[in-house]
Every structure is written in structure tokens, then in C-alpha cells.
Design a protein around this motif. Structure first.
Motif, PDB file in Angstrom:
ATOM      1  N   UNK A 122      40.207 -34.925 -21.870  1.00  0.00           N
ATOM      2  CA  UNK A 122      39.657 -34.174 -22.999  1.00  0.00           C
ATOM      3  C   UNK A 122      38.245 -34.650 -23.334  1.00  0.00           C
ATOM      4  N   UNK A 123      38.008 -35.932 -23.147  1.00  0.00           N
ATOM      5  CA  UNK A 123      36.668 -36.462 -23.392  1.00  0.00           C
ATOM      6  C   UNK A 123      35.692 -35.942 -22.337  1.00  0.00           C
ATOM      7  N   UNK A 124      36.147 -35.827 -21.094  1.00  0.00           N
ATOM      8  CA  UNK A 124      35.305 -35.256 -20.050  1.00  0.00           C
ATOM      9  C   UNK A 124      34.929 -33.812 -20.429  1.00  0.00           C
ATOM     10  N   UNK A 125      35.888 -33.093 -21.003  1.00  0.00           N
ATOM     11  CA  UNK A 125      35.633 -31.704 -21.399  1.00  0.00           C
ATOM     12  C   UNK A 125      34.593 -31.629 -22.524  1.00  0.00           C
ATOM     13  N   UNK A 126      34.594 -32.632 -23.417  1.00  0.00           N
ATOM     14  CA  UNK A 126      33.584 -32.654 -24.473  1.00  0.00           C
ATOM     15  C   UNK A 126      32.189 -32.767 -23.870  1.00  0.00           C
ATOM     16  N   UNK A 127      32.041 -33.669 -22.903  1.00  0.00           N
ATOM     17  CA  UNK A 127      30.737 -33.813 -22.254  1.00  0.00           C
ATOM     18  C   UNK A 127      30.350 -32.528 -21.532  1.00  0.00           C
ATOM     19  N   UNK A 128      31.308 -31.939 -20.854  1.00  0.00           N
ATOM     20  CA  UNK A 128      31.049 -30.662 -20.175  1.00  0.00           C
ATOM     21  C   UNK A 128      30.623 -29.586 -21.165  1.00  0.00           C
ATOM     22  N   UNK A 129      31.281 -29.532 -22.327  1.00  0.00           N
ATOM     23  CA  UNK A 129      30.936 -28.524 -23.326  1.00  0.00           C
ATOM     24  C   UNK A 129      29.532 -28.749 -23.874  1.00  0.00           C
ATOM     25  N   UNK A 130      29.168 -30.008 -24.081  1.00  0.00           N
ATOM     26  CA  UNK A 130      27.804 -30.289 -24.530  1.00  0.00           C
ATOM     27  C   UNK A 130      26.783 -29.808 -23.499  1.00  0.00           C
ATOM     28  N   UNK A 131      27.077 -30.019 -22.227  1.00  0.00           N
ATOM     29  CA  UNK A 131      26.169 -29.544 -21.182  1.00  0.00           C
ATOM     30  C   UNK A 131      26.075 -28.024 -21.190  1.00  0.00           C
ATOM     31  N   UNK A 132      27.203 -27.367 -21.427  1.00  0.00           N
ATOM     32  CA  UNK A 132      27.178 -25.899 -21.524  1.00  0.00           C
ATOM     33  C   UNK A 132      26.318 -25.446 -22.695  1.00  0.00           C
ATOM     34  N   UNK A 133      26.411 -26.149 -23.814  1.00  0.00           N
ATOM     35  CA  UNK A 133      25.575 -25.814 -24.979  1.00  0.00           C
ATOM     36  C   UNK A 133      24.098 -26.021 -24.648  1.00  0.00           C
ATOM     37  N   UNK A 134      23.771 -27.138 -23.973  1.00  0.00           N
ATOM     38  CA  UNK A 134      22.388 -27.394 -23.567  1.00  0.00           C
ATOM     39  C   UNK A 134      21.870 -26.250 -22.698  1.00  0.00           C
ATOM     40  N   UNK A 135      22.668 -25.835 -21.725  1.00  0.00           N
ATOM     41  CA  UNK A 135      22.261 -24.731 -20.848  1.00  0.00           C
ATOM     42  C   UNK A 135      22.073 -23.441 -21.643  1.00  0.00           C
ATOM     43  N   UNK A 136      22.993 -23.159 -22.556  1.00  0.00           N
ATOM     44  CA  UNK A 136      22.915 -21.928 -23.346  1.00  0.00           C
ATOM     45  C   UNK A 136      21.685 -21.935 -24.251  1.00  0.00           C
TER      46      UNK A 136
END
Length: 436
Positions: free
Chosen positions: A131-145
Motif C-alpha cells: 500500500x505504501x508503494x501505491x502511495x508513491x505511485x499515486x504521487x508520481x501519477x499526480x506529478x505527471x498529471x
């Protein structure tokens, strides 16, 4: 519906070197370490360069470190021959640190600042469960967006520094490809044995780090199962070149080609050590260790003290393991064959694979490969010869070093001349054509 978790989502299949450098130092030019790293070329340049805005940079310098990454990567990133993956701050138990890591990624990836076009992704340390890995992934998605970047264009590598992260690697096959995450962006799984030791509350009598072979095995297994690349952690004794080589040899037997490099010297070792040797050679197990034999006048000479051999005229006396063994010629050859092994050169591997490819094209499923040598122990020569059956499985196993070579040749054109100097242009050309 999930996608195949073992399908790779990036070009590289191998990473030999993971080189970190501080993003800011207390100096008139706080970015001088970054500038020095950005100018590395050829075998001194890593496959993956990690401007390190976490452990390698003092907390008070990290804001400046972000600015330095943007400045140096904008200026030098286009010419750097490897990939560039800054490490940001993160911690599985600290929301404030995770938010700071998000801010660092957001600033470095701003297209108006000119660095992101040369950034391949980010390295996330101190991760916890999946779940913590998913948080980092989500932050990267936000950065890209936020920055109008293609979704998934920035890869994510993690450093395995806790028991939670080690266990999380077993969840990746199920989690990757779900529509609720972008974990397909994962690239490297990197061991961080120092913090892992702290997390495990492990101790040794000398205070040295444990070897943690289980962690390296689990990381290699996790990478294989999820279609990622495994990288070993830092080898702190930068003067112990032989120890560094031994560590890489042990790692490759686990399927882990990559290793952390702390200095340009370690980068050179880690870039060259996984490749097949320029010349093949024989090893002889003398009871104490496997000793590399010396080639002289067409013979392979044993120079150690733990084996001895006498020619009695009608047989031989082999001095080994503290005993004398009376052996006939065939018995001696069998004994030495059991004690010897051959390390093939690049040319040897290319020749063997080409021979099998030709045999397969002619309709033969298996062939015998013969290799012979004359060994010399205490001045006594002994001819040995061994046969090895090659079938498709043998071919595929032998192809791994060629796959590595072809990956290096494709992605590191700055190393073409060094490879030609090492092996000769004819061997290099043949190696690049194998398997086509």
C-alpha cells in the motif's frame, strides 16, 4: 483484468551499475559532485545515475539539492549516456516525509524548468508494505498529471530497507496491472542492507553488516516474478576490490546482475565484471580453493602448494587432501576432470552458440561440445578432455551473458569502443548477431 506482471515496460533488461552522488555539498559550488557525475562517460559512466537527495545529502541542503538537480540535469542530461533517476525522501511511517518527497519530485519534473525531459524516473527509499508503494505511485501519477506528462512516463524504483518491503515484493504479481494503480511503472528493486539491518534489529559481534544472502535472493526472485530488475546495495569498503568482485560473482549466481556503486572506480568494476572475460581460462580445485591456472606454452600450469603430482613411469601419485593417491592414467584424468572447470571467453560463448544455431538449423536438436586442455602439476603434463551436451535449454542458459552484452551494446553506444578493444571487433559483431 490484470496484465502479465512479468512483461517488461521499459527498454533495459539489465542494469549493472546504480551510482549515487550527493545533490548538494557544503562548498562554494554546492552542485560540484553532481557536475562531476554528469560528465562521466564510457565504462566510468553508470547505467543508472542517482542524484541522491536523501541519505547522501544533509537535510539542511536538500532544498538546494533539488535546485541543483534541475540545473545540472537541464544542462548535462542530454549528453549523459545512462539513465537518470533522482532519489527523493520518503518514509513508510511519516506522512510529512512522504509529502516532502512528493514536493521534490514535483519540482524536479516541472517541464518549464528543463530537467524532466532527461529524467527517466525517481528512486523511492524506505518503502513499507505494498500500500505504501501505491502511495508513491499515486504521487508520481499526480506529478505527471499536474505537469501534462504522459501517465507512466516516469518510472519508479524502490529501495528495499525493511521487512515490510521485503514481504511486499511477493504481492507485486497480483497488484501490478490493476486499473487502480500504475505500478507497471516499477523499474528497479534495490537492496538497502544498512537500514534493513536496523529494521531487523540485527547484530554481529564485530558490528559489521550481516551478509543478508536471503534478502538478495528474495529481491532477485521478486524482480524475476514481476518483470523488474534487481540491484544489490552498497559495498562500503571501497578499497576492497576483490571483495566487491566476489560479491558481484555471488550475486550473479542468484540472478542479480546490478550493484550499487559508490565511486567511479566501483562503476568501472561493476560495468565490466558481469561481461564474459576477454580470454577463457581453467580453474582447478586443490582442496582449499578454486585456483586459476596459468597458461604457458599451450599448457595450463598449477602454481599452488596444495596439490602435488609425481610420474612413477607406470602410473601417478597425486598428493591431495593430505594423502597420497596411487592412480593409473585414466583414474588421474577422471580425478582432474572432477576438480577442473572452464570459464569461457566471449569468443568461446559466441563459437558454441553459433555452432548450436547451425546444428539446429540443420535439424539437430542436440550436439556434443568437446573441450580439452593439457594441465601441468609439478612439471607433469596431463591431457584432459570433456564433452558437454548442448540442447535448447543449454543454449538458452548460455545466452544470458550474450543477452547482457547485447543490452549493453544497444543502450550504451559510448562503450562500443571499449567493448571492441576488449574482445575485438569481429567477436563483437558476431555477438550482436546471435539469436536474430
Amino acid at each position: 483484468m490484470t496484465t502479465d506482471p512479468t512483461a517488461r515496460h521499459y527498454d533495459r533488461e539489465f542494469v549493472r551499475t546504480f551510482f549515487t552522488s550527493p545533490t548538494a555539498v557544503d562548498d562554494d559550488d554546492s552542485a560540484k559532485m553532481l557536475r562531476s557525475a554528469a560528465e562521466l562517460r564510457g565504462v566510468e559512466a553508470p547505467d543508472v545515475w542517482v542524484p541522491d537527495n536523501e541519505d547522501a545529502t544533509a537535510p539542511s541542503m536538500r532544498d538546494q539539492g533539488v535546485e541543483n538537480v534541475v540545473e545540472v540535469v537541464s544542462e548535462h542530461g542530454a549528453d549523459f549516456p545512462g539513465e537518470i533517476h533522482p532519489r527523493v525522501v520518503w518514509h513508510r511511517e511519516d506522512p510529512a516525509t512522504r509529502h516532502a518527497g512528493f514536493q521534490q519530485m514535483h519540482a524536479m519534473a516541472d517541464p518549464e524548468r528543463g530537467a524532466v525531459e532527461h529524467l527517466d524516473g525517481f528512486v523511492i527509499p524506505e518503502v513499507g508494505d505494498v500500500d505504501d508503494w501505491k502511495k508513491a505511485d499515486e504521487f508520481l501519477t499526480v506529478v505527471e498529471t499536474d505537469h501534462g506528462l504522459d501517465e507512466g512516463s516516469l518510472s519508479m524504483s524502490v529501495i528495499v530497507e525493511s521487512g515490510e518491503a521485503e514481504l511486499a515484493m511477493g504481492d507485486l504479481r497480483e497488484e501490478m496491472g490493476k486499473p487502480s494503480n500504475n505500478l507497471e511503472r516499477l523499474f528497479l528493486l534495490v537492496d538497502g542492507e544498512v537500514d534493513y539491518t536496523k529494521d531487523m534489529r540485527a547484530m554481529t559481534p564485530t558490528g559489521e553488516l550481516p551478509e543478508w544472502p536471503e534478502l538478495r535472493h528474495n529481491t532477485s526472485r521478486g524482480a524475476s516474478a514481476a518483470g523488474l530488475i534487481a540491484v544489490d546495495g552498497p559495498f562500503d569498503d571501497i578499497r576492497d576490490v576483490e571483495g566487491y568482485r566476489d560479491r558481484m560473482t555471488a550475486n550473479r549466481a542468484k540472478g542479480m546482475t546490478g550493484i550499487w556503486s559508490l565511486t567511479p572506480g566501483q562503476v568501472v568494476e561493476a560495468n565490466t565484471e558481469p561481461l564474459p572475460p576477454e580470454a577463457g581460462y581453467w580453474l582447478l580445485d586443490d582442496g582449499e580453493s578454486e585456483t586459476e591456472l596459468r597458461e604457458a606454452d599451450g599448457r595450463w600450469v598449477y602454481d599452488g602448494d596444495d596439490l602435488g603430482l609425481d610420474d612413477t613411469g607406470d602410473g601417478y601419485v597425486l598428493h591431495a587432501d593430505g594423502r597420497e593417491h596411487d592412480l593409473g592414467p585414466d583414474e588421474l584424468r577422471a580425478e582432474l576432470l572432477a576438480r577442473t572447470s572452464y570459464v569461457p571467453s566471449m569468443a568461446d560463448i559466441v563459437d558454441s552458440m553459433a555452432e548450436f544455431e547451425a546444428a539446429k538449423a540443420a535439424g539437430r536438436g542436440a550436439i556434443a561440445m568437446t573441450r580439452g586442455a593439457t594441465l601441468e602439476i609439478d612439471g607433469v603434463p596431463v591431457d584432459i578432455e570433456t564433452d558437454r551436451m548442448w540442447d535448447e535449454a543449454t543454449y538458452q542458459a548460455a545466452k544470458t551473458p550474450i543477452d547482457l552484452f547485447q543490452d549493453v551494446y544497444e543502450h550504451r553506444p559510448d562503450q562500443h569502443d571499449a567493448l571492441a578493444d576488449r574482445y575485438g571487433r569481429e567477436v563483437v559483431e558476431r555477438a550482436t548477431e546471435l539469436g536474430e
